[in-house]
Design a protein around this motif. Structure first.
Motif, PDB file in Angstrom:
ATOM      1  N   THR A 212       0.845  -1.194   0.000  1.00 53.19           N
ATOM      2  CA  THR A 212       0.000   0.000   0.000  1.00 53.19           C
ATOM      3  C   THR A 212       0.877   1.239   0.000  1.00 53.19           C
ATOM      4  O   THR A 212       2.089   1.158   0.231  1.00 53.19           O
ATOM      5  N   PRO A 222      -3.229  -0.719   7.298  1.00 48.80           N
ATOM      6  CA  PRO A 222      -3.317  -0.035   6.004  1.00 48.80           C
ATOM      7  C   PRO A 222      -4.319   1.119   6.034  1.00 48.80           C
ATOM      8  O   PRO A 222      -5.408   0.997   6.603  1.00 48.80           O
ATOM      9  N   PRO A 226      -4.691  -1.755  -1.283  1.00 50.34           N
ATOM     10  CA  PRO A 226      -3.425  -2.249  -1.854  1.00 50.34           C
ATOM     11  C   PRO A 226      -3.280  -1.860  -3.326  1.00 50.34           C
ATOM     12  O   PRO A 226      -4.233  -1.938  -4.092  1.00 50.34           O
TER      13      PRO A 226
END
Length: 233
Positions: A212, A222, A226
């Motif tokens: 990411t 995250p 991604p």
């Protein structure tokens, strides 16, 4: 050890060496410190007169033994170095083959990865359960992930990964089957056009390997979707 070196050499398909391989090897040799040669130790023999009796024979043998003298520290080191040299050469050759094979499978060359990264990738590629997968990177670039569940290690090589604006970094993740993401290191795009990164931490069977874009310094979880993700199962 010779059998091991042969097995390593036969474990991969033949690969033509790069045209600049010899030049790079010679350049490395030129900057690698070398041990100074040990001084030669030559025994001085004492002339022994002709003998005709057993007692004189015994005396002559004693004279010859004395003339040779006890081994010096330098001669002992020289002997040890000579007899250990073949094993050292085989170990070095085996390591060089592993690094060469691992690097060429992924199209790597000296200068775009550290020695530690090259060794890690070579270990993964040499593993019996070695796997790899390629995927396009959102925003540009093509990633090749390699991994070994047995070693619990993985790495990624990305061609033409775009550089990020200030304050941003790329972050690697292990995403388990329950969708829990574990950070596995941060990295920046290499200026050479080919970015190499070894994921930190331990990989688990079934993990998805992902990348990411995160704030500089990385994130604990995250914060973006991604840009590339590859399942290992």
């Amino acid at each position: 050890m010779s059998d091991t070196a042969v097995l390593i050499g036969l474990s991969a398909d033949p690969v033509a060496p790069p045209a600049d391989l010899k030049a790079r090897l010679m350049a490395q040799i030129a900057v690698t410190p070398q041990l100074a040669p040990l001084p030669a130790v030559r025994p001085t023999l004492t002339a022994v007169p002709a003998v005709t009796t057993p007692q004189q024979d015994a005396s002559a043998e004693a004279i010859r033994t004395a003339s040779l003298g006890t081994p010096t520290r330098a001669s002992t080191k020289a002997t040890a170095r000579w007899f250990t040299r073949p094993a050292s050469i085989l170990v070095a050759a085996a390591a060089a083959v592993a690094l060469f094979v691992g690097g060429n499978i992924l199209g790597l060359s000296a200068g775009n990865e550290s020695q530690q990264q090259a060794a890690a990738i070579s270990a993964i590629v040499a593993a019996s359960d070695y796997q790899q997968a390629k995927a396009d990177v959102s925003g540009g670039g093509k990633a090749t992930f390699v991994w070994s569940v047995g070693l619990k290690k993985s790495a990624v090589v990305i061609d033409k990964l775009p550089k990020l604006a200030g304050g941003k970094t790329y972050e690697l993740w292990y995403i388990d089957t329950a969708s829990k993401a574990t950070p596995a290191g941060i990295f920046d795009a290499a200026s050479s056009g080919r970015t190499v990164s070894v994921l930190a931490g331990a990989m688990t069977e079934g993990d998805t390997l992902g990348i990411t874009v995160e704030p500089s310094g990385g994130s604990k979880t995250p914060t973006t979707a991604p840009i590339v993700a590859v399942p290992s199962a």
